[in-house]
Design an enzyme around this catalytic site. Structure first.
Site, short mmCIF file in Angstrom:
data_model
loop_
_atom_site.label_atom_id
_atom_site.label_comp_id
_atom_site.label_asym_id
_atom_site.label_seq_id
_atom_site.Cartn_x
_atom_site.Cartn_y
_atom_site.Cartn_z
N ARG A 45 0.82 -1.21 0.00
CA ARG A 45 0.00 0.00 0.00
C ARG A 45 0.85 1.26 0.00
O ARG A 45 0.58 2.22 -0.69
CB ARG A 45 -0.92 -0.06 1.24
CG ARG A 45 -2.03 0.94 1.27
CD ARG A 45 -2.95 0.65 2.43
NE ARG A 45 -2.21 0.21 3.61
CZ ARG A 45 -2.74 -0.39 4.66
NH1 ARG A 45 -4.03 -0.63 4.69
NH2 ARG A 45 -1.99 -0.76 5.68
N LYS A 105 -6.19 -16.49 6.57
CA LYS A 105 -7.15 -17.54 6.94
C LYS A 105 -8.59 -17.07 6.88
O LYS A 105 -9.50 -17.86 6.56
CB LYS A 105 -6.86 -18.11 8.33
CG LYS A 105 -6.73 -17.08 9.45
CD LYS A 105 -5.32 -16.61 9.58
CE LYS A 105 -5.21 -15.35 10.38
NZ LYS A 105 -4.01 -15.27 11.18
N GLU A 129 -0.64 -23.02 3.68
CA GLU A 129 -0.07 -23.62 4.89
C GLU A 129 0.04 -22.61 6.02
O GLU A 129 -0.22 -22.92 7.19
CB GLU A 129 1.32 -24.20 4.56
CG GLU A 129 2.02 -24.86 5.71
CD GLU A 129 1.29 -26.10 6.22
OE1 GLU A 129 0.69 -25.97 7.30
OE2 GLU A 129 1.30 -27.16 5.58
N VAL A 132 -2.88 -21.49 8.90
CA VAL A 132 -3.23 -22.18 10.15
C VAL A 132 -1.97 -22.57 10.91
O VAL A 132 -1.11 -23.27 10.39
CB VAL A 132 -4.08 -23.45 9.88
CG1 VAL A 132 -4.53 -24.07 11.21
CG2 VAL A 132 -5.29 -23.13 9.02
N GLY A 187 3.95 -8.51 16.81
CA GLY A 187 3.49 -8.89 15.46
C GLY A 187 2.63 -10.14 15.43
O GLY A 187 2.43 -10.73 14.37
N GLU A 190 -3.78 -9.76 14.90
CA GLU A 190 -4.36 -9.27 13.65
C GLU A 190 -4.39 -7.75 13.67
O GLU A 190 -4.34 -7.13 14.74
CB GLU A 190 -5.78 -9.81 13.49
CG GLU A 190 -5.87 -11.32 13.38
CD GLU A 190 -5.07 -11.86 12.21
OE1 GLU A 190 -5.34 -11.50 11.07
OE2 GLU A 190 -4.13 -12.67 12.45
N ASP A 201 -10.66 -15.57 14.86
CA ASP A 201 -9.48 -16.07 14.13
C ASP A 201 -9.33 -17.58 14.33
O ASP A 201 -9.03 -18.33 13.39
CB ASP A 201 -8.23 -15.32 14.61
CG ASP A 201 -6.97 -15.82 13.94
OD1 ASP A 201 -6.73 -15.47 12.77
OD2 ASP A 201 -6.21 -16.58 14.58
N LYS A 205 -9.55 -20.71 11.51
CA LYS A 205 -8.54 -21.77 11.35
C LYS A 205 -9.17 -23.16 11.54
O LYS A 205 -8.84 -24.11 10.82
CB LYS A 205 -7.41 -21.55 12.35
CG LYS A 205 -6.59 -20.30 12.01
CD LYS A 205 -5.72 -19.86 13.18
CE LYS A 205 -4.81 -18.71 12.82
NZ LYS A 205 -4.19 -18.09 14.00
N GLY A 302 3.77 -14.78 14.32
CA GLY A 302 5.02 -14.02 14.27
C GLY A 302 5.63 -14.09 12.87
O GLY A 302 5.32 -14.99 12.09
P1 NDP Z 1 0.33 -6.52 8.45
O1 NDP Z 1 -0.80 -5.61 8.78
O2 NDP Z 1 1.57 -6.44 9.23
O3 NDP Z 1 0.73 -6.34 6.92
C1 NDP Z 1 -0.25 -6.23 5.92
C2 NDP Z 1 0.41 -5.61 4.70
O4 NDP Z 1 -0.57 -5.50 3.69
C3 NDP Z 1 0.96 -4.23 4.93
O5 NDP Z 1 2.31 -4.25 4.57
C4 NDP Z 1 0.19 -3.33 3.97
O6 NDP Z 1 0.97 -2.40 3.28
C5 NDP Z 1 -0.31 -4.32 2.96
N1 NDP Z 1 -1.55 -3.89 2.32
C6 NDP Z 1 -2.72 -3.56 2.89
N2 NDP Z 1 -3.61 -3.24 1.94
C7 NDP Z 1 -2.99 -3.38 0.76
C8 NDP Z 1 -3.38 -3.20 -0.58
N3 NDP Z 1 -4.60 -2.82 -0.90
N4 NDP Z 1 -2.47 -3.42 -1.57
C9 NDP Z 1 -1.22 -3.82 -1.27
N5 NDP Z 1 -0.78 -4.00 0.00
C10 NDP Z 1 -1.67 -3.79 0.99
O7 NDP Z 1 -0.26 -7.99 8.49
P2 NDP Z 1 0.49 -9.36 8.74
O8 NDP Z 1 1.72 -9.43 7.94
O9 NDP Z 1 0.55 -9.63 10.19
O10 NDP Z 1 -0.59 -10.39 8.17
C11 NDP Z 1 -0.77 -10.59 6.79
C12 NDP Z 1 -1.72 -11.77 6.62
O11 NDP Z 1 -1.13 -12.91 7.21
C13 NDP Z 1 -3.07 -11.59 7.31
O12 NDP Z 1 -4.06 -12.21 6.56
C14 NDP Z 1 -2.89 -12.33 8.64
O13 NDP Z 1 -4.10 -12.81 9.15
C15 NDP Z 1 -2.00 -13.45 8.19
N6 NDP Z 1 -1.18 -14.06 9.23
C16 NDP Z 1 -0.45 -13.29 10.09
C17 NDP Z 1 0.36 -13.87 11.04
C18 NDP Z 1 1.16 -13.09 12.00
O14 NDP Z 1 1.77 -13.70 12.89
N7 NDP Z 1 1.22 -11.77 11.89
C19 NDP Z 1 0.45 -15.34 11.13
C20 NDP Z 1 -0.35 -16.06 10.18
C21 NDP Z 1 -1.14 -15.43 9.28
P3 NDP Z 1 1.84 -1.18 3.87
O15 NDP Z 1 2.78 -1.75 4.88
O16 NDP Z 1 2.57 -0.71 2.67
O17 NDP Z 1 0.86 -0.23 4.45
N1 HSE Z 2 -3.23 -13.32 14.91
C1 HSE Z 2 -2.88 -14.67 14.67
C2 HSE Z 2 -2.52 -15.33 15.97
C3 HSE Z 2 -1.73 -14.76 13.72
O1 HSE Z 2 -2.29 -14.60 16.96
O2 HSE Z 2 -2.45 -16.54 16.04
C4 HSE Z 2 -1.41 -16.17 13.32
O3 HSE Z 2 -2.41 -16.70 12.51
#
Ligand code: NDP
Ligand code: HSE
Length: 428
Positions: A45, A105, A129, A132, A187, A190, A201, A205, A302
């Site tokens: 973004r 998820k 993968e 979950v 990190g 959500e 969440d 899963k 994480g």
């Molecule tokens: P973050 O909020 O840290 O990162 C999301 C990213 O998406 C940001 O970098 C943001 O960009 C980008 N973004 C948002 N909207 C857009 C768009 N329209 N176009 C392009 N980029 C966009 O989330 P996470 O990394 O924590 O999570 C990502 C996914 O992974 C989620 O679905 C989450 O549920 C899943 N997940 C997360 C885990 C965790 O431990 N954090 C574990 C397992 C799954 P910018 O930085 O440039 O603003």
């Molecule tokens: N928010 C989620 C959790 C990230 O705390 O388990 C991993 O899916």
């Protein structure tokens, strides 16, 4: 050595983990798999924001066509949360003929059937993968390692944020708000942490695991879901005195009349392996027809643990292994209509915490309602009232039908004896 161009959408927590691992271990992948993973394009973004790890020579853009119009890119890593924009971005990649690896998820649980149909139409795959249990290869375990088994039950801790909060509250006397803030800082949470703490969440899963394990569509509404927001330090301490630990537990169990699905805070006995799964770890206990009991534990949230799962999928896809295994099976392709059952027939010991006005007759009122619904009380204790005249009555029962105990609690709450909604926990 084959070079494979990768696109990444979303350079946040997990996207950052993917960038970090790729810059650190690109040589390892080359050595182990004879594949050179080349991250050529990142769409995010805010392309101008300074990130912790450099993406080397990758192009950075906020325009999805930088990926969808690039014929060099065969697989896209999709790490954007939510179910609206994230869905459009994922669909755009499928329509452009790109395989997608996602950790989202919510998207898979809510729109999986539609997205997998779209993927099939465009002859590409969606690998998930990382969606979950973070770094634990649970999807591969169900899909490949346990494929020769009927799954009888899954009991699991699937949310790192909740498990981290409960561990900090129990083991270090942290307050709920401070523990949640720390999980966000690390990190794990959500973007909207309500999804973590209200159990949604975990329900997403569980729905994904159940979809694979029980071969059928899982409407999310069939997962009875309760979160951890109502839990207090007192509940956690009382659990300890009962030789248990409170965990947000996801359960999918095949019963004779149908599938039972639930997410609820549960008293897990200290000698159960899931009681030892703490902080941001997740744990999944599977009961299956031939392998018997199987337990998987590891880090469930994480940047790096999740990126580990993402990159395992990327390798699966670019090596063609995904297409040969997952792609060949009926993942999110129709499946049977399952029968579902409510959990009320479950027989379990319970713990209830009633918050009441400190006045005569209240304890008797609670005891009468419990007795009316057949609850055999193991212990009952009323604590000192606070300055506002609110007292807590804690009740532990012998095993009984959960529906009977719930009916007793509902009756007590409705009767006006309690000041807040009663917390009711079952024992695993
Ligand atoms: P973050 O909020 O840290 O990162 C999301 C990213 O998406 C940001 O970098 C943001 O960009 C980008 N973004 C948002 N909207 C857009 C768009 N329209 N176009 C392009 N980029 C966009 O989330 P996470 O990394 O924590 O999570 C990502 C996914 O992974 C989620 O679905 C989450 O549920 C899943 N997940 C997360 C885990 C965790 O431990 N954090 C574990 C397992 C799954 P910018 O930085 O440039 O603003
Ligand atoms: N928010 C989620 C959790 C990230 O705390 O388990 C991993 O899916």
């Amino acid at each position: 050595m084959q070079r494979k161009a990768i696109g990444l959408i979303g350079w946040g927590t997990v996207g950052g983990g993917v960038v970090e691992i790729l810059s650190r271990d690109r040589g390892l992948f080359a050595e182990r798999c004879a594949i050179d993973l080349d991250l050529t394009t990142i769409v995010t973004r805010d392309p101008g924001r300074v990130r912790e790890h450099s993406a080397g020579s990758a192009r950075i853009s906020n325009d999805i066509s930088a990926i969808t119009n690039d014929p060099d890119i065969g697989v896209v890593v999709h790490l954007v949360g939510g179910t609206t924009e994230a869905k459009d971005l994922l669909a755009a990649c499928l329509k452009a003929g790109k395989h997608v690896v996602t950790a989202n998820k919510a998207l898979i649980a809510v729109h999986g059937d539609e997205l997998f149909a779209l993927a099939a139409q465009h002859r590409v795959g969606i690998a998930f993968e990382a969606a979950v249990a973070g770094g634990i290869p649970i999807i591969a375990a169900l899909r490949d390692g346990l494929v020769a088994n009927r799954i009888h039950a899954i009991s699991a801790i699937l949310n790192g944020t909740c498990n981290f909060i409960l561990t900090k509250m129990e083991q270090e006397n942290w307050g709920y708000d401070a523990a949640l803030a720390e999980a966000q800082r690390l990190g794990y949470a959500e973007a909207d942490p309500t999804l973590d703490v209200d159990g949604t969440d975990t329900a997403h899963k569980l729905a994904i695991l159940a979809r694979i394990a029980f071969n059928g569509r899982i409407p999310l509404a069939k997962v009875r879901t309760q979160g951890i927001q109502q839990l207090t330090a007192q509940d956690i301490a009382s659990a300890r005195t009962m030789g248990a630990r409170i965990k947000l537990l996801a359960v999918a169990r095949q019963r004779e009349s149908g599938l039972e699905l639930r997410v609820a805070p549960t008293l897990v006995p200290l000698d159960h392996p899931l009681a030892a799964v703490n902080k941001n770890a997740n744990g999944i206990a599977i009961e299956s027809s031939s392998a018997g009991p199987t337990l998987l534990t590891g880090l469930g949230a994480g940047a790096l643990p999740t990126a580990s799962a993402v990159l395992a999928d990327v390798i699966d896809v670019v090596s063609g292994r995904y297409q040969a295994t997952a792609g060949a099976f009926r993942f999110f392709h129709g499946g049977s209509d399952l029968a579902f059952v409510a959990e009320i027939d479950e027989v379990t010991a319970t713990y209830a915490r009633f918050v009441v006005a400190d006045k005569p007759g209240v304890l008797a009122g609670v005891a009468t309602a419990l007795s009316k619904h057949g609850a055999n009380v193991l212990s009952i204790h009323q604590g000192q009232a606070d300055p506002a005249g609110r007292a807590t009555i804690e009740v532990v029962t012998h095993p009984l039908r959960l529906g009977s105990m719930q009916a007793a609690v509902n009756e007590i709450d409705r009767s006006g004896l309690t000041i807040t909604t009663t917390t009711l926990l079952r024992r695993l």
